[in-house]
Scaffold this motif. Structure first.
Motif, PDB file in Angstrom:
ATOM      1  N   MET A 139       4.892  36.927  19.466  1.00  0.00           N
ATOM      2  CA  MET A 139       6.232  37.225  18.987  1.00  0.00           C
ATOM      3  C   MET A 139       6.701  38.539  19.562  1.00  0.00           C
ATOM      4  N   LYS A 140       7.981  38.592  19.851  1.00  0.00           N
ATOM      5  CA  LYS A 140       8.522  39.841  20.322  1.00  0.00           C
ATOM      6  C   LYS A 140       8.502  40.828  19.161  1.00  0.00           C
ATOM      7  N   LYS A 141       7.898  41.978  19.364  1.00  0.00           N
ATOM      8  CA  LYS A 141       7.775  42.949  18.290  1.00  0.00           C
ATOM      9  C   LYS A 141       8.767  44.080  18.525  1.00  0.00           C
ATOM     10  N   PHE A 142       9.400  44.461  17.462  1.00  0.00           N
ATOM     11  CA  PHE A 142      10.388  45.522  17.568  1.00  0.00           C
ATOM     12  C   PHE A 142      10.016  46.642  16.615  1.00  0.00           C
ATOM     13  N   SER A 143      10.181  47.891  17.062  1.00  0.00           N
ATOM     14  CA  SER A 143      10.039  48.987  16.139  1.00  0.00           C
ATOM     15  C   SER A 143      11.437  49.434  15.783  1.00  0.00           C
ATOM     16  N   PHE A 144      11.628  49.711  14.535  1.00  0.00           N
ATOM     17  CA  PHE A 144      12.970  49.948  14.057  1.00  0.00           C
ATOM     18  C   PHE A 144      13.177  51.355  13.547  1.00  0.00           C
ATOM     19  N   ILE A 145      13.659  52.264  14.275  1.00  0.00           N
ATOM     20  CA  ILE A 145      14.802  53.089  13.926  1.00  0.00           C
ATOM     21  C   ILE A 145      15.890  52.419  14.735  1.00  0.00           C
ATOM     22  N   PHE A 146      16.971  51.904  14.342  1.00  0.00           N
ATOM     23  CA  PHE A 146      17.781  50.936  15.061  1.00  0.00           C
ATOM     24  C   PHE A 146      18.983  51.460  15.837  1.00  0.00           C
ATOM     25  N   THR A 147      19.688  50.476  16.493  1.00  0.00           N
ATOM     26  CA  THR A 147      20.835  50.742  17.352  1.00  0.00           C
ATOM     27  C   THR A 147      22.144  50.289  16.715  1.00  0.00           C
ATOM     28  N   VAL A 148      23.248  50.658  17.281  1.00  0.00           N
ATOM     29  CA  VAL A 148      24.535  50.470  16.671  1.00  0.00           C
ATOM     30  C   VAL A 148      25.405  49.411  17.199  1.00  0.00           C
ATOM     31  N   LEU A 149      26.188  48.934  16.264  1.00  0.00           N
ATOM     32  CA  LEU A 149      27.113  47.958  16.751  1.00  0.00           C
ATOM     33  C   LEU A 149      28.554  48.242  16.335  1.00  0.00           C
ATOM     34  N   LEU A 150      28.813  48.686  15.141  1.00  0.00           N
ATOM     35  CA  LEU A 150      30.192  48.553  14.707  1.00  0.00           C
ATOM     36  C   LEU A 150      30.503  49.302  13.430  1.00  0.00           C
ATOM     37  N   LEU A 151      31.788  49.631  13.232  1.00  0.00           N
ATOM     38  CA  LEU A 151      32.251  50.157  11.965  1.00  0.00           C
ATOM     39  C   LEU A 151      32.738  49.008  11.098  1.00  0.00           C
ATOM     40  N   LEU A 152      32.226  48.904   9.883  1.00  0.00           N
ATOM     41  CA  LEU A 152      32.732  47.932   8.929  1.00  0.00           C
ATOM     42  C   LEU A 152      33.261  48.750   7.759  1.00  0.00           C
ATOM     43  N   ALA A 153      34.531  48.627   7.487  1.00  0.00           N
ATOM     44  CA  ALA A 153      35.040  49.569   6.528  1.00  0.00           C
ATOM     45  C   ALA A 153      36.217  49.041   5.739  1.00  0.00           C
ATOM     46  N   THR A 168      22.268  69.624  23.201  1.00  0.00           N
ATOM     47  CA  THR A 168      23.326  68.928  22.485  1.00  0.00           C
ATOM     48  C   THR A 168      22.859  67.526  22.117  1.00  0.00           C
ATOM     49  N   ALA A 169      23.018  67.173  20.859  1.00  0.00           N
ATOM     50  CA  ALA A 169      22.699  65.817  20.392  1.00  0.00           C
ATOM     51  C   ALA A 169      24.005  65.045  20.266  1.00  0.00           C
ATOM     52  N   PHE A 170      23.978  63.788  20.691  1.00  0.00           N
ATOM     53  CA  PHE A 170      25.177  62.951  20.686  1.00  0.00           C
ATOM     54  C   PHE A 170      24.998  61.798  19.708  1.00  0.00           C
ATOM     55  N   LEU A 171      25.920  61.669  18.769  1.00  0.00           N
ATOM     56  CA  LEU A 171      25.934  60.535  17.857  1.00  0.00           C
ATOM     57  C   LEU A 171      26.941  59.532  18.417  1.00  0.00           C
ATOM     58  N   THR A 172      26.474  58.334  18.772  1.00  0.00           N
ATOM     59  CA  THR A 172      27.331  57.374  19.446  1.00  0.00           C
ATOM     60  C   THR A 172      27.403  56.043  18.719  1.00  0.00           C
ATOM     61  N   ASN A 173      28.476  55.330  18.991  1.00  0.00           N
ATOM     62  CA  ASN A 173      28.611  53.954  18.533  1.00  0.00           C
ATOM     63  C   ASN A 173      28.027  53.069  19.605  1.00  0.00           C
ATOM     64  N   TYR A 174      26.951  52.368  19.300  1.00  0.00           N
ATOM     65  CA  TYR A 174      26.250  51.599  20.324  1.00  0.00           C
ATOM     66  C   TYR A 174      27.101  50.462  20.874  1.00  0.00           C
ATOM     67  N   ASP A 175      27.884  49.846  20.011  1.00  0.00           N
ATOM     68  CA  ASP A 175      28.649  48.688  20.460  1.00  0.00           C
ATOM     69  C   ASP A 175      29.701  49.068  21.491  1.00  0.00           C
ATOM     70  N   THR A 176      30.360  50.207  21.284  1.00  0.00           N
ATOM     71  CA  THR A 176      31.418  50.623  22.211  1.00  0.00           C
ATOM     72  C   THR A 176      30.922  51.655  23.210  1.00  0.00           C
ATOM     73  N   GLY A 177      29.843  52.357  22.871  1.00  0.00           N
ATOM     74  CA  GLY A 177      29.354  53.442  23.718  1.00  0.00           C
ATOM     75  C   GLY A 177      30.086  54.744  23.491  1.00  0.00           C
ATOM     76  N   ASP A 178      31.037  54.754  22.573  1.00  0.00           N
ATOM     77  CA  ASP A 178      31.828  55.958  22.310  1.00  0.00           C
ATOM     78  C   ASP A 178      30.996  57.026  21.604  1.00  0.00           C
ATOM     79  N   THR A 179      31.224  58.279  21.968  1.00  0.00           N
ATOM     80  CA  THR A 179      30.602  59.398  21.260  1.00  0.00           C
ATOM     81  C   THR A 179      31.420  59.694  20.013  1.00  0.00           C
TER      82      THR A 179
END
Length: 333
Positions: A1-15, A36-47
């Motif tokens: 089975m494909k094994k994943f370690s999870f601290i996870f990635t982003v997709l979207l704002l649901l609000a 500098t640390a960058f907090l990004t939206n994974y789905d769009t790539g936006d910082t």
């Protein structure tokens, strides 16, 4: 089975309403101080926000609304987790993200890892249970930020057709249709169709660090069976497959060729792994972390091995180990 370690990635704002968040990040040591640390939206790539690391820590504050999957970049490394209203504590050294939704995903991840570690299950059974786990996670979390992550990973994990993906998206919350990850899943399904077994190879070109252009057609379709290995240095299953390919090469000699395609990896790490693993066949290495070859062939996980016939026809894809050895023996008859 494909094994994943999870601290996870982003997709979207649901609000539905704006609520504040505070993300406190703890680094493992002082090597990132001043960066500098960058907090990004994974789905769009936006910082979304930036912060300077001081005393092995940095903090982000803003509006989380209903929550979203985020990816933190610091020192060139990505760390994924959920940002949600309230306080989120991300400890990079421990690989943990603490908040209600992050805790929920961590518990689910632990459950999936238990399945992955069950040696009584076949690989097919493991895969089926993981896919079902993603589906149930999505269905139970449509109203929060876990939902879109689970949904998109479900689409990418299974080999759905484009029409099947369209049907699933139609049943999902309306906003999911606009996710870039959904579009990527549809593109992968399309590419899998046009690069399926029985199809002629689709060529691609990669610029090497010395400026030379490397084409798949430089190796495939030249009158000999070619085993093409899409791999990365950081991927344990990829590294485990190399000795098996070496054993096949030793067995059959010049009756077939092997070509490596280094994807999702830095050129520096690839070159190091080539030395460590004593890889003697050609490896296409780009000037950056290559994604173009895997996008073109609809590859969603590595290692992924494609066997091309002498005329460039795809004989098999996705086989490893004994299954690959059997296919190769058949192709070389």
């Amino acid at each position: 089975m494909k094994k994943f370690s999870f601290i996870f990635t982003v997709l979207l704002l649901l609000a539905s309403c704006s609520k504040g968040y505070k993300v406190t990040v703890t680094m493992p040591d002082d090597s990132n101080n001043g960066e500098t640390a960058f907090l990004t939206n994974y789905d769009t790539g936006d910082t979304i926000a930036t912060a300077t690391v001081e005393n092995q820590m940095c903090t982000f504050e803003g509006d989380a609304a209903g929550g979203f999957f985020a990816r933190l970049y610091v020192g060139g490394n990505p760390y994924g987790f959920i940002v949600e209203p309230g306080e989120v504590k991300l400890n990079i050294a421990e690989g943990t993200a603490v908040s209600p939704l992050n805790d929920k995903i961590a518990a689910w991840s632990k459950e999936m890892q238990t399945i992955a570690d069950d040696s009584t299950l076949t690989e097919q059974e493991n895969d089926a249970r993981y896919a079902e786990g993603l589906k149930k996670l999505y269905e139970g979390n449509k109203d929060n930020a876990i939902g879109p992550w689970a949904f998109c990973n479900y689409l990418m994990y299974k080999d759905f057709s484009e029409s099947e993906i369209d049907a699933l998206v139609k049943e999902a919350p309306a906003e999911y249709a606009h996710l870039k990850r959904v579009a990527k899943a549809k593109n992968a399904a399309h590419q899998l169709t046009i690069t399926a077994e029985g199809q002629k190879f689709t060529d691609f070109e990669v610029k090497a660090e010395d400026g030379a252009m490397q084409k798949l057609s430089d190796y495939v379709g030249k009158g000999k069976v070619v085993v093409v290995d899409f791999w990365a240095s950081w991927c344990p299953p990829c590294r485990a497959e190399i000795p098996k390919l070496q054993a096949l090469k030793q067995k059959y000699g010049d009756k077939f060729d092997v070509l490596g395609i280094a994807v999702w990896d830095t050129p520096e790490d690839t070159r190091k792994a080539i030395q460590e693993l004593n890889i003697t066949w050609p490896v296409i290495v780009g000037t950056h972390k290559l994604t173009e070859p895997t996008d073109l062939y609809g590859i969603k996980a590595i290692p992924h091995i494609i066997v091309f016939g002498p005329d460039g026809t795809i004989l098999s894809r996705g086989l490893t180990g004994d299954a690959l050895a059997a296919k190769l023996a058949e192709a070389l008859k």
